[in-house]
Design a protein around this motif. Sequence first.
Motif, PDB file in Angstrom:
ATOM      1  N   VAL A 203       0.851  -1.193   0.000  1.00 30.80           N
ATOM      2  CA  VAL A 203       0.000   0.000   0.000  1.00 30.80           C
ATOM      3  C   VAL A 203       0.887   1.244   0.000  1.00 30.80           C
ATOM      4  O   VAL A 203       2.108   1.146   0.074  1.00 30.80           O
ATOM      5  CB  VAL A 203      -0.935   0.022   1.227  1.00 30.80           C
ATOM      6  N   GLY A 204       0.266   2.418  -0.081  1.00 32.29           N
ATOM      7  CA  GLY A 204       1.002   3.666   0.001  1.00 32.29           C
ATOM      8  C   GLY A 204       0.570   4.667  -1.055  1.00 32.29           C
ATOM      9  O   GLY A 204      -0.253   4.368  -1.929  1.00 32.29           O
ATOM     10  N   ILE A 205       1.123   5.860  -0.969  1.00 33.20           N
ATOM     11  CA  ILE A 205       0.767   6.940  -1.891  1.00 33.20           C
ATOM     12  C   ILE A 205       1.116   6.567  -3.325  1.00 33.20           C
ATOM     13  O   ILE A 205       0.314   6.751  -4.248  1.00 33.20           O
ATOM     14  CB  ILE A 205       1.463   8.258  -1.473  1.00 33.20           C
ATOM     15  N   ASP A 206       2.329   6.062  -3.544  1.00 31.74           N
ATOM     16  CA  ASP A 206       2.731   5.635  -4.887  1.00 31.74           C
ATOM     17  C   ASP A 206       1.787   4.582  -5.445  1.00 31.74           C
ATOM     18  O   ASP A 206       1.440   4.591  -6.629  1.00 31.74           O
ATOM     19  CB  ASP A 206       4.153   5.057  -4.859  1.00 31.74           C
ATOM     20  N   ILE A 207       1.396   3.668  -4.587  1.00 27.90           N
ATOM     21  CA  ILE A 207       0.523   2.568  -5.015  1.00 27.90           C
ATOM     22  C   ILE A 207      -0.845   3.113  -5.417  1.00 27.90           C
ATOM     23  O   ILE A 207      -1.410   2.709  -6.453  1.00 27.90           O
ATOM     24  CB  ILE A 207       0.383   1.514  -3.899  1.00 27.90           C
ATOM     25  N   ASP A 208      -1.381   4.043  -4.626  1.00 25.83           N
ATOM     26  CA  ASP A 208      -2.672   4.666  -4.955  1.00 25.83           C
ATOM     27  C   ASP A 208      -2.583   5.429  -6.279  1.00 25.83           C
ATOM     28  O   ASP A 208      -3.528   5.418  -7.076  1.00 25.83           O
ATOM     29  CB  ASP A 208      -3.106   5.618  -3.836  1.00 25.83           C
ATOM     30  N   ILE A 209      -1.439   6.088  -6.498  1.00 27.46           N
ATOM     31  CA  ILE A 209      -1.264   6.846  -7.744  1.00 27.46           C
ATOM     32  C   ILE A 209      -1.262   5.906  -8.947  1.00 27.46           C
ATOM     33  O   ILE A 209      -1.927   6.168  -9.958  1.00 27.46           O
ATOM     34  CB  ILE A 209       0.033   7.675  -7.695  1.00 27.46           C
ATOM     35  N   VAL A 210      -0.515   4.813  -8.842  1.00 29.32           N
ATOM     36  CA  VAL A 210      -0.443   3.870  -9.967  1.00 29.32           C
ATOM     37  C   VAL A 210      -1.803   3.236 -10.237  1.00 29.32           C
ATOM     38  O   VAL A 210      -2.197   3.053 -11.398  1.00 29.32           O
ATOM     39  CB  VAL A 210       0.629   2.789  -9.709  1.00 29.32           C
ATOM     40  N   LYS A 211      -2.533   2.921  -9.196  1.00 31.82           N
ATOM     41  CA  LYS A 211      -3.877   2.357  -9.385  1.00 31.82           C
ATOM     42  C   LYS A 211      -4.784   3.359 -10.105  1.00 31.82           C
ATOM     43  O   LYS A 211      -5.575   2.982 -10.974  1.00 31.82           O
ATOM     44  CB  LYS A 211      -4.485   1.963  -8.033  1.00 31.82           C
ATOM     45  N   ALA A 212      -4.662   4.636  -9.741  1.00 31.38           N
ATOM     46  CA  ALA A 212      -5.465   5.678 -10.398  1.00 31.38           C
ATOM     47  C   ALA A 212      -5.051   5.840 -11.860  1.00 31.38           C
ATOM     48  O   ALA A 212      -5.899   6.006 -12.745  1.00 31.38           O
ATOM     49  CB  ALA A 212      -5.316   7.000  -9.649  1.00 31.38           C
ATOM     50  N   ILE A 213      -3.749   5.780 -12.128  1.00 30.73           N
ATOM     51  CA  ILE A 213      -3.244   5.856 -13.503  1.00 30.73           C
ATOM     52  C   ILE A 213      -3.789   4.690 -14.323  1.00 30.73           C
ATOM     53  O   ILE A 213      -4.244   4.873 -15.464  1.00 30.73           O
ATOM     54  CB  ILE A 213      -1.704   5.845 -13.514  1.00 30.73           C
ATOM     55  N   ALA A 214      -3.734   3.496 -13.743  1.00 32.70           N
ATOM     56  CA  ALA A 214      -4.204   2.299 -14.440  1.00 32.70           C
ATOM     57  C   ALA A 214      -5.690   2.388 -14.767  1.00 32.70           C
ATOM     58  O   ALA A 214      -6.114   2.064 -15.884  1.00 32.70           O
ATOM     59  CB  ALA A 214      -3.925   1.057 -13.589  1.00 32.70           C
ATOM     60  N   GLU A 215      -6.471   2.850 -13.807  1.00 32.91           N
ATOM     61  CA  GLU A 215      -7.919   2.985 -14.047  1.00 32.91           C
ATOM     62  C   GLU A 215      -8.187   4.017 -15.142  1.00 32.91           C
ATOM     63  O   GLU A 215      -9.035   3.793 -16.023  1.00 32.91           O
ATOM     64  CB  GLU A 215      -8.621   3.396 -12.751  1.00 32.91           C
ATOM     65  N   ALA A 216      -7.459   5.127 -15.103  1.00 35.68           N
ATOM     66  CA  ALA A 216      -7.676   6.188 -16.090  1.00 35.68           C
ATOM     67  C   ALA A 216      -7.278   5.750 -17.493  1.00 35.68           C
ATOM     68  O   ALA A 216      -7.918   6.140 -18.478  1.00 35.68           O
ATOM     69  CB  ALA A 216      -6.887   7.434 -15.692  1.00 35.68           C
ATOM     70  N   ALA A 217      -6.217   4.932 -17.599  1.00 34.58           N
ATOM     71  CA  ALA A 217      -5.711   4.515 -18.916  1.00 34.58           C
ATOM     72  C   ALA A 217      -6.269   3.170 -19.366  1.00 34.58           C
ATOM     73  O   ALA A 217      -5.985   2.723 -20.477  1.00 34.58           O
ATOM     74  CB  ALA A 217      -4.187   4.464 -18.898  1.00 34.58           C
ATOM     75  N   GLY A 218      -7.043   2.500 -18.497  1.00 41.24           N
ATOM     76  CA  GLY A 218      -7.738   1.286 -18.900  1.00 41.24           C
ATOM     77  C   GLY A 218      -6.915   0.012 -18.866  1.00 41.24           C
ATOM     78  O   GLY A 218      -7.032  -0.830 -19.755  1.00 41.24           O
ATOM     79  N   PHE A 219      -6.063  -0.148 -17.837  1.00 41.04           N
ATOM     80  CA  PHE A 219      -5.347  -1.411 -17.689  1.00 41.04           C
ATOM     81  C   PHE A 219      -5.304  -1.808 -16.216  1.00 41.04           C
ATOM     82  O   PHE A 219      -5.637  -1.004 -15.338  1.00 41.04           O
ATOM     83  CB  PHE A 219      -3.929  -1.334 -18.267  1.00 41.04           C
ATOM     84  N   GLU A 220      -4.925  -3.053 -15.944  1.00 44.15           N
ATOM     85  CA  GLU A 220      -4.803  -3.543 -14.580  1.00 44.15           C
ATOM     86  C   GLU A 220      -3.337  -3.618 -14.190  1.00 44.15           C
ATOM     87  O   GLU A 220      -2.449  -3.640 -15.052  1.00 44.15           O
ATOM     88  CB  GLU A 220      -5.438  -4.933 -14.443  1.00 44.15           C
ATOM     89  N   VAL A 221      -3.078  -3.647 -12.874  1.00 41.76           N
ATOM     90  CA  VAL A 221      -1.702  -3.744 -12.398  1.00 41.76           C
ATOM     91  C   VAL A 221      -1.590  -4.827 -11.331  1.00 41.76           C
ATOM     92  O   VAL A 221      -2.539  -5.102 -10.595  1.00 41.76           O
ATOM     93  CB  VAL A 221      -1.196  -2.408 -11.812  1.00 41.76           C
ATOM     94  N   GLU A 222      -0.420  -5.427 -11.274  1.00 47.17           N
ATOM     95  CA  GLU A 222      -0.070  -6.372 -10.216  1.00 47.17           C
ATOM     96  C   GLU A 222       1.275  -5.936  -9.637  1.00 47.17           C
ATOM     97  O   GLU A 222       2.251  -5.793 -10.367  1.00 47.17           O
ATOM     98  CB  GLU A 222       0.030  -7.792 -10.762  1.00 47.17           C
ATOM     99  N   PHE A 223       1.310  -5.699  -8.321  1.00 52.27           N
ATOM    100  CA  PHE A 223       2.512  -5.206  -7.671  1.00 52.27           C
ATOM    101  C   PHE A 223       3.336  -6.356  -7.101  1.00 52.27           C
ATOM    102  O   PHE A 223       2.796  -7.305  -6.547  1.00 52.27           O
ATOM    103  CB  PHE A 223       2.154  -4.235  -6.541  1.00 52.27           C
ATOM    104  N   LYS A 224       4.667  -6.238  -7.248  1.00 51.33           N
ATOM    105  CA  LYS A 224       5.577  -7.228  -6.685  1.00 51.33           C
ATOM    106  C   LYS A 224       6.672  -6.503  -5.907  1.00 51.33           C
ATOM    107  O   LYS A 224       7.280  -5.557  -6.401  1.00 51.33           O
ATOM    108  CB  LYS A 224       6.196  -8.091  -7.787  1.00 51.33           C
ATOM    109  N   ASN A 225       6.915  -6.967  -4.694  1.00 49.41           N
ATOM    110  CA  ASN A 225       7.899  -6.338  -3.816  1.00 49.41           C
ATOM    111  C   ASN A 225       9.281  -6.930  -4.086  1.00 49.41           C
ATOM    112  O   ASN A 225       9.632  -7.979  -3.564  1.00 49.41           O
ATOM    113  CB  ASN A 225       7.501  -6.536  -2.348  1.00 49.41           C
ATOM    114  N   TYR A 226      10.066  -6.233  -4.902  1.00 53.13           N
ATOM    115  CA  TYR A 226      11.394  -6.711  -5.279  1.00 53.13           C
ATOM    116  C   TYR A 226      12.484  -6.254  -4.320  1.00 53.13           C
ATOM    117  O   TYR A 226      13.504  -6.912  -4.168  1.00 53.13           O
ATOM    118  CB  TYR A 226      11.755  -6.203  -6.686  1.00 53.13           C
ATOM    119  N   GLY A 227      12.304  -5.096  -3.670  1.00 53.35           N
ATOM    120  CA  GLY A 227      13.398  -4.453  -2.952  1.00 53.35           C
ATOM    121  C   GLY A 227      14.052  -3.419  -3.857  1.00 53.35           C
ATOM    122  O   GLY A 227      13.902  -3.453  -5.077  1.00 53.35           O
TER     123      GLY A 227
END
Length: 260
Positions: free
Chosen positions: A61-85
């Motif tokens: 979670v977090g601000i960056d994560i919320d931003i990317v989710k909003a970008i994805a919704e606006a541009a019409g794609f889905e995202v899957e997050f992976k914690n790489y380090g």
Amino acid sequence: MKFGRKFLLLGILILSFSIWLQACGTGNSSNGSSGSKDKLIVATDATYAPMEYMDDEGKIVGIDIDIVKAIAEAAGFEVEFKNYGWEPLFAAVENGEVDFAVSSITIDPDREKTFDFSDPYFVANQLILVPEDTDIESFEDLKDKKVSVQINTTGHKVVKGLLGNTSLDIVATETMPLAITEMLNGNADAAVGDNSVVLEYVKNNPNVELKTIEDASFEKEYYGLMVQKGNNEVVDLLNEGIKKIKEDGTLKEITGLDIE
């Protein structure tokens, strides 16, 4: 009779080959590492609260994560997050293991030699964190001090500029929380990092006697989404989403900032 069987076998072979070609064509329609044009895989370093971190349920979670989710919704794609380090996510993007990375990554000329970036979506600056009883008052005061940073961040870069690239007075750690811990344990006199992360730590640890120092020498930094070099399709898609959430006010609602 034998002649007919040969034609029958030939027909079966042609049909099988045709089906195989169609299957190959379907596979080639995938987008990068995601395996689907509709879902993009996103690398992050979930140790950077409030920008990206793990909640109590183990979700990123977090601000960056919320931003990317909003970008994805606006541009019409889905995202899957992976914690790489932090360090591994750069290799993951460069090698095409993921479609892009979000992790408070400053758009920097050195990084642009290896990666492409989206348009800026967040503005930040470096901040100095010190014990409350210190005599440190500015960035220049760190010249004869030990300073902890997260390795290969812009904080690390500015401290190298002050102390030298090979200075033994730089304590470089894998994460920003570890950099702060090094200071609290007495292994460094100050920690330098992005303002949002430093301020979040201070807010969440009111009983720890700390103070923050802003310095006029620290320039504004702009975060971007980091993409494999030459992957214009993903960059264009991300920029489309960023443009939309800037125009409709969603980005300001999430960050509280006006981003040019």
